[in-house]
Write a protein that holds these residues in place. Structure first.
Motif, PDB file in Angstrom:
ATOM      1  N   ILE A  46       0.870  -1.184   0.000  1.00 28.00           N
ATOM      2  CA  ILE A  46       0.000   0.000   0.000  1.00 28.00           C
ATOM      3  C   ILE A  46       0.902   1.228   0.000  1.00 28.00           C
ATOM      4  O   ILE A  46       1.670   1.440   0.943  1.00 28.00           O
ATOM      5  N   ALA A  47       0.825   2.016  -1.053  1.00 24.99           N
ATOM      6  CA  ALA A  47       1.620   3.245  -1.120  1.00 24.99           C
ATOM      7  C   ALA A  47       1.158   4.226  -0.062  1.00 24.99           C
ATOM      8  O   ALA A  47       0.108   4.033   0.574  1.00 24.99           O
ATOM      9  N   ASN A  48       1.945   5.286   0.157  1.00 25.11           N
ATOM     10  CA  ASN A  48       1.599   6.297   1.159  1.00 25.11           C
ATOM     11  C   ASN A  48       0.117   6.650   1.073  1.00 25.11           C
ATOM     12  O   ASN A  48      -0.386   7.004   0.004  1.00 25.11           O
ATOM     13  N   LYS A  49      -0.549   6.521   2.210  1.00 28.19           N
ATOM     14  CA  LYS A  49      -1.997   6.695   2.208  1.00 28.19           C
ATOM     15  C   LYS A  49      -2.448   7.256   3.546  1.00 28.19           C
ATOM     16  O   LYS A  49      -1.881   6.932   4.598  1.00 28.19           O
ATOM     17  N   GLU A  50      -3.474   8.089   3.518  1.00 32.11           N
ATOM     18  CA  GLU A  50      -4.025   8.658   4.745  1.00 32.11           C
ATOM     19  C   GLU A  50      -5.158   7.760   5.242  1.00 32.11           C
ATOM     20  O   GLU A  50      -6.073   7.424   4.488  1.00 32.11           O
ATOM     21  N   VAL A  51      -5.076   7.343   6.501  1.00 37.52           N
ATOM     22  CA  VAL A  51      -6.112   6.488   7.089  1.00 37.52           C
ATOM     23  C   VAL A  51      -6.565   7.075   8.415  1.00 37.52           C
ATOM     24  O   VAL A  51      -5.885   7.907   9.021  1.00 37.52           O
ATOM     25  N   ASP A  52      -7.716   6.607   8.866  1.00 38.60           N
ATOM     26  CA  ASP A  52      -8.263   7.061  10.147  1.00 38.60           C
ATOM     27  C   ASP A  52      -7.424   6.517  11.288  1.00 38.60           C
ATOM     28  O   ASP A  52      -6.908   5.397  11.232  1.00 38.60           O
ATOM     29  N   ASP A  53      -7.287   7.300  12.346  1.00 43.00           N
ATOM     30  CA  ASP A  53      -6.498   6.881  13.509  1.00 43.00           C
ATOM     31  C   ASP A  53      -7.024   5.585  14.124  1.00 43.00           C
ATOM     32  O   ASP A  53      -6.272   4.839  14.756  1.00 43.00           O
ATOM     33  N   LYS A  54      -8.324   5.296  13.950  1.00 42.73           N
ATOM     34  CA  LYS A  54      -8.914   4.090  14.531  1.00 42.73           C
ATOM     35  C   LYS A  54      -8.377   2.829  13.873  1.00 42.73           C
ATOM     36  O   LYS A  54      -8.467   1.745  14.452  1.00 42.73           O
ATOM     37  N   GLU A  55      -7.853   2.945  12.673  1.00 43.49           N
ATOM     38  CA  GLU A  55      -7.320   1.785  11.959  1.00 43.49           C
ATOM     39  C   GLU A  55      -5.877   1.477  12.315  1.00 43.49           C
ATOM     40  O   GLU A  55      -5.307   0.493  11.834  1.00 43.49           O
ATOM     41  N   LEU A  60       2.934   3.744  15.952  1.00 46.73           N
ATOM     42  CA  LEU A  60       3.226   3.359  14.579  1.00 46.73           C
ATOM     43  C   LEU A  60       4.730   3.441  14.348  1.00 46.73           C
ATOM     44  O   LEU A  60       5.330   4.506  14.458  1.00 46.73           O
ATOM     45  N   LYS A  61       5.350   2.303  14.055  1.00 49.33           N
ATOM     46  CA  LYS A  61       6.799   2.286  13.857  1.00 49.33           C
ATOM     47  C   LYS A  61       7.172   2.947  12.527  1.00 49.33           C
ATOM     48  O   LYS A  61       6.475   2.753  11.524  1.00 49.33           O
TER      49      LYS A  61
END
Length: 285
Positions: A46-55, A60-61
């Motif tokens: 998965i390339a750089n992507k914005e996701v919800d903090d809940k996911e 996050l390392k």
């Protein structure tokens, strides 16, 4: 919201989220990341992507760096050298008379550890074998016992359906499956028909189990009486996919006939109950 990059390691189908920092990753890129085993090479799915903090599972390392040509050469050498390692350990296992089946070997990215995967029917004393291997390869040796499902997942195989096994191609984790699922779906309980290459119940039994479980409770109980347009009859079998039932009815001339009726065309006095489902064997694998 947070920016992530999806990482997948060679030995698993599971995707892990890492912080890409300021590095722009594309699908298929190689990445060097820090794990419990140290530095590891992984592939970006998965390339750089914005996701919800809940996911995200915090913290996050961060990714250490994008893989360089030298990193890729090291990975290729590790893969080549593992074949020699497998040959050596097979010879030593035969010499020492240890009852184990070697499945695979793996060098960690930094070559500080050499891991051997094996199957065995019981516990195996391999302490002397570890000492011998450590003196040969001059690295830390780890022997890891795995089970039938892991063996199939690592080596790959064709399933009874003719396609590659699900655990090899796409399942991130093994599914929990049970005999109850096969019973609800009306499948033969012959172990050869509902077992995968690994000898365990097929993972795909769970794929449509939610649908079958709901429809099962809507259908009339086999052997029970139902009312139809042709009169009262006895249910002989159910088709959960078509939501129909085969019913033996008495015709006006006194003869019997077996007809198929849709669920909505029957007046049902006794349905399959949740208690019956729960009473079924629920041995998970």
């Amino acid at each position: 919201m947070a920016i992530i990059v999806g990482i997948k390691f060679r030995s698993t189908n599971k995707v892990y989220y890492f912080d890409p920092k300021d590095i722009d990753f594309q699908e298929g890129d190689g990445a060097i990341v820090e794990t419990a085993r140290g530095l590891e090479y992984a592939t970006v799915t998965i390339a750089n992507k914005e996701v919800d903090d809940k996911e995200i599972v915090q913290p996050l390392k961060p990714v250490v760096r994008k893989a360089t040509p030298d990193d890729i050469k090291r990975v290729e050498k590790n893969l080549q050298d593992k074949e020699h390692a497998l040959k050596v350990i097979r010879e030593k296992v035969a010499e020492m008379g240890i009852n184990m089946k070697l499945v695979d070997a793996e060098y960690t990215f930094d070559r500080t550890k050499l891991i051997f995967y094996f199957t065995a029917e019981g516990r195996v004393d391999f302490r002397e074998l570890v000492r011998v291997l450590a003196s040969i390869f001059k690295v830390r040796i780890e022997l890891r016992q795995i089970y039938e499902r892991d063996d199939t997942k690592m080596r790959g195989a064709l399933a009874p359906c003719g396609r590659p096994c699900c655990c090899t191609t796409h399942l991130p984790d093994f599914e929990k499956v049970s005999i109850k699922m096969a019973k609800i779906q009306g499948l033969s309980l012959n172990p050869q028909k509902i077992s995968g290459v690994c000898g365990r119940l097929m993972c795909c039994l769970k794929y449509e189990n939610a649908y079958y479980s709901e429809v099962f409770k809507l259908m009339p109980k086999v052997g029970s009486k139902v009312r139809t347009a042709d009169g009262e009859g006895t249910v002989e079998s159910n088709d959960l996919i078509k939501q129909t039932a085969r019913v033996k009815v008495m015709l006006k001339d006194g003869s019997f006939d077996v007809k198929t009726y849709a669920l909505e065309d029957m007046k049902i006095a006794e349905r399959q109950s949740t208690a019956e489902i729960d009473a079924m064997s629920d041995k998970e694998e």
